[in-house]
Design an enzyme around this catalytic site. Structure first.
Site, PDB file in Angstrom:
ATOM      1  N   GLU A   1      -9.798  -1.579   5.492  1.00  0.00           N
ATOM      2  CA  GLU A   1      -8.657  -1.697   6.431  1.00  0.00           C
ATOM      3  C   GLU A   1      -8.900  -1.642   7.823  1.00  0.00           C
ATOM      4  OE1 GLU A   1      -5.341   0.975   5.322  1.00  0.00           O
ATOM      5  OE2 GLU A   1      -4.142  -0.214   6.199  1.00  0.00           O
TER       6      GLU A   1
ATOM      7  N   GLN B   1       1.108  -1.236  -0.086  1.00  0.00           N
ATOM      8  CA  GLN B   1       0.010   0.081  -0.106  1.00  0.00           C
ATOM      9  C   GLN B   1       0.883   1.205  -0.035  1.00  0.00           C
ATOM     10  OE1 GLN B   1      -1.752   0.600   3.992  1.00  0.00           O
ATOM     11  NE2 GLN B   1      -3.839   1.456   3.004  1.00  0.00           N
TER      12      GLN B   1
HETATM   13  C1  FAD Z   1       3.100  -0.981  11.216  1.00  0.00           C
HETATM   14  C2  FAD Z   1       2.855   0.037  10.385  1.00  0.00           C
HETATM   15  C3  FAD Z   1       2.444  -0.213   9.045  1.00  0.00           C
HETATM   16  C4  FAD Z   1       2.263   0.895   8.119  1.00  0.00           C
HETATM   17  N1  FAD Z   1       1.885   0.350   6.785  1.00  0.00           N
HETATM   18  C5  FAD Z   1       1.739   1.399   5.808  1.00  0.00           C
HETATM   19  C6  FAD Z   1       1.617   0.880   4.281  1.00  0.00           C
HETATM   20  O1  FAD Z   1       1.665  -0.242   4.332  1.00  0.00           O
HETATM   21  N2  FAD Z   1       1.507   1.871   3.599  1.00  0.00           N
HETATM   22  C7  FAD Z   1       1.419   3.173   3.914  1.00  0.00           C
HETATM   23  O2  FAD Z   1       0.999   4.013   3.161  1.00  0.00           O
HETATM   24  N3  FAD Z   1       1.481   3.532   5.435  1.00  0.00           N
HETATM   25  C8  FAD Z   1       1.617   2.726   6.289  1.00  0.00           C
HETATM   26  N4  FAD Z   1       1.887   2.881   7.569  1.00  0.00           N
HETATM   27  C9  FAD Z   1       1.965   4.428   7.900  1.00  0.00           C
HETATM   28  C10 FAD Z   1       0.555   4.883   8.687  1.00  0.00           C
HETATM   29  O3  FAD Z   1      -0.632   4.897   7.853  1.00  0.00           O
HETATM   30  C11 FAD Z   1       1.172   6.240   9.177  1.00  0.00           C
HETATM   31  O4  FAD Z   1       2.040   6.056  10.185  1.00  0.00           O
HETATM   32  C12 FAD Z   1      -0.251   6.818   9.865  1.00  0.00           C
HETATM   33  O5  FAD Z   1      -1.351   7.342   9.273  1.00  0.00           O
HETATM   34  C13 FAD Z   1       0.343   8.286  10.749  1.00  0.00           C
HETATM   35  O6  FAD Z   1       1.150   9.035   9.836  1.00  0.00           O
HETATM   36  P1  FAD Z   1       2.383   9.642  10.245  1.00  0.00           P
HETATM   37  O7  FAD Z   1       3.117   8.634  10.697  1.00  0.00           O
HETATM   38  O8  FAD Z   1       2.787  10.576   9.292  1.00  0.00           O
HETATM   39  O9  FAD Z   1       1.908  10.694  11.476  1.00  0.00           O
HETATM   40  P2  FAD Z   1       1.443  12.117  11.725  1.00  0.00           P
HETATM   41  O10 FAD Z   1       0.490  12.117  10.642  1.00  0.00           O
HETATM   42  O11 FAD Z   1       2.615  12.778  11.807  1.00  0.00           O
HETATM   43  O12 FAD Z   1       0.948  12.143  13.262  1.00  0.00           O
HETATM   44  C14 FAD Z   1       1.626  12.253  14.378  1.00  0.00           C
HETATM   45  C15 FAD Z   1       0.870  12.134  15.499  1.00  0.00           C
HETATM   46  O13 FAD Z   1      -0.115  13.356  15.749  1.00  0.00           O
HETATM   47  C16 FAD Z   1      -1.472  13.023  15.625  1.00  0.00           C
HETATM   48  N5  FAD Z   1      -2.129  13.868  14.649  1.00  0.00           N
HETATM   49  C17 FAD Z   1      -2.062  14.118  13.375  1.00  0.00           C
HETATM   50  N6  FAD Z   1      -2.966  14.790  12.941  1.00  0.00           N
HETATM   51  C18 FAD Z   1      -3.774  15.098  13.816  1.00  0.00           C
HETATM   52  C19 FAD Z   1      -5.117  15.534  13.948  1.00  0.00           C
HETATM   53  N7  FAD Z   1      -5.799  16.328  12.785  1.00  0.00           N
HETATM   54  N8  FAD Z   1      -5.863  15.507  15.126  1.00  0.00           N
HETATM   55  C20 FAD Z   1      -5.293  14.772  16.286  1.00  0.00           C
HETATM   56  N9  FAD Z   1      -4.374  14.071  16.060  1.00  0.00           N
HETATM   57  C21 FAD Z   1      -3.255  14.384  14.910  1.00  0.00           C
HETATM   58  C22 FAD Z   1      -1.380  11.602  15.050  1.00  0.00           C
HETATM   59  O14 FAD Z   1      -2.770  10.817  15.641  1.00  0.00           O
HETATM   60  C23 FAD Z   1      -0.092  10.949  15.513  1.00  0.00           C
HETATM   61  O15 FAD Z   1      -0.353  10.518  17.095  1.00  0.00           O
HETATM   62  C24 FAD Z   1       2.181   1.955   8.589  1.00  0.00           C
HETATM   63  C25 FAD Z   1       2.339   2.352   9.972  1.00  0.00           C
HETATM   64  C26 FAD Z   1       2.536   1.278  10.991  1.00  0.00           C
HETATM   65  C27 FAD Z   1       3.157   1.702  12.048  1.00  0.00           C
END
Ligand code: FAD
Length: 381
Positions: free
Chosen positions: A246, A126
């Protein structure tokens, strides 16, 4: 109305699934599917499942399924996890992309791709998250530019956190096709072979050390028009359909947590000396949580069979299973005490459970969706 009892047909289906799993589940368990060697072993397992027509039971027979009902699918999932069968390394194809293909794919896309997904010939990852776009998925900057002369699209940009990307053959991802349109409107959903010229995949390690993630870069990667799923500019809508699978029923069915809850109860029984009243309460709470999640999903399946779409309610599943998984594993670690250091099944399971509130959209985001779209609360200021 919730259907709680197996019909005669479902009971037969359960017996047959149980017998096949009993005879075929690998023992000892396969190495982690998030390592190169373990992934290859898991793909062999997926092909065995396919050969016996257990890989995609709810799909039509012409694609390798059994035309099983949603109830039978739930039954299969229960039996699968109760048998301690391997993790599904094909999950992104089977549980995320396939439901989206059924909803948005052209007949040609469905006929070509679905049998290859079922047979674990194409292995999908993905490609949504980017270094600057996670929770705010509509911020993706990877782009696709139409090349009329070449008759297709040229993709550029970078994806990250791509689960098992280093071992997969294909990626489904969101790309910006119209930078002038609104953030959600200028996106298109593409299906991309990772072997295409201009794609670079770099695997990297997770918290537990396995090479479970990859960073994928695209430099002028040419894909044909048939690589678009669901129409140009319609990517957000298509991606939300994938997200609903998902977060909701498909990726994490109750069978997985019922099996973990049973293992937890067995552990508690064998640790009478460690079972303080507080720990006993935790075991009960976690076990009840797994039963409650099963009831919740049965209610959901009953509603779906009456024509309801899970939509935003899929966020409720996601909150439920991700928090339950941590509760189950934390309780086991507490029961194990110092031994948790050496019990890899529980300790690795615990580390992975910590990722549950992050992947598939963080729980903070899911709570906002539930507040605004399920409960109709006013938007936060
Ligand atoms: C085990 C694992 C597998 C994954 N696999 C995939 C994959 O296959 N493909 C893929 O594309 N992605 C994948 N991901 C990524 C995952 O989708 C993202 O980590 C997730 O969407 C959060 O994005 P970020 O890490 O950029 O954190 P950020 O968006 O930077 O968020 C950081 C923190 O801020 C909080 N936050 C951000 N915005 C808001 C808001 N508006 N209101 C309240 N709180 C907020 C979040 O909840 C989080 O606690 C994976 C992640 C993990 C841990």
């Amino acid at each position: 109305m919730i259907d709680l009892v197996d019909t005669a047909e479902e009971a037969r289906f359960r017996t047959s699934a149980r017998a096949w799993l009993r005879a075929n589940v690998p023992s000892p368990p396969l190495p982690s599917g998030d390592t190169r060697e373990g992934f290859a072993r898991h793909v062999e397992w997926e092909r065995r499942l396919f050969d016996a027509r257990w890989s995609v039971v709810s799909w039509p027979e012409r694609y390798g399924g059994r035309d099983a009902s949603l109830w039978e699918w739930l039954v299969f999932e229960e039996e699968y996890y109760a048998a301690g069968a391997p993790q599904r390394v094909t999950q992104n194809g089977i549980f995320l992309l396939a439901p989206t293909l059924y909803e948005f794919g052209t007949p040609a896309q469905q006929d070509h791709l679905l049998p290859r997904i079922a047979a674990a010939e194409d292995l999908w990852c993905q490609g949504w998250s980017e270094p600057e776009a996670g929770s705010d998925l509509a911020a993706v900057t990877s782009r696709a530019v139409r090349d009329d002369a070449a008759g297709g699209w040229r993709l550029s940009g970078q994806k990250t956190w791509t689960t098992r990307g280093a071992f997969c053959t294909h990626l489904f991802g969101l790309f910006r096709t119209d930078p002038t349109a609104g953030r959600h409107r200028g996106l298109t959903y593409f299906l991309v072979p990772l072997g295409a010229p201009g794609v670079t995949v770099r695997g990297f390690g997770r918290l537990d050390g396995d090479e479970g993630f990859a960073e994928v870069t695209f430099v002028d990667v040419l894909v044909p028009d048939e690589a678009v799923l669901g129409g140009v500019g319609n990517g957000w809508r298509v991606a939300m359909s994938t997200a609903s699978s998902e977060r909701g029923l498909s990726l994490r069915s109750p069978g997985r947590f019922l099996a973990t809850a049973d293992r937890l109860v067995a552990l508690a029984r064998s640790r009478a000396e460690a079972l303080s009243p507080r720990l006993r309460d935790r075991v009960i709470r976690a076990w009840v949580g797994a039963q409650a999640y099963q009831m919740f999903t049965r209610h959901q399946v009953s509603a779906m069979l009456d024509g309801a779409q899970p939509g935003a309610r899929a966020s409720l599943n996601k909150l439920f299973w991700s928090e339950l998984d941590i509760e189950l594993h934390e309780t086991a670690l507490e029961l194990l005490g110092a031994e948790a250091e050496t019990d890899t099944a529980w300790s690795r399971g615990f580390l992975f459970s910590l990722a549950g509130p992050i992947y598939a959209g963080t729980n903070e985001i899911q709570r906002t969706i539930v507040a605004e779209r399920v409960l109709g609360l006013p938007r936060a200021p």
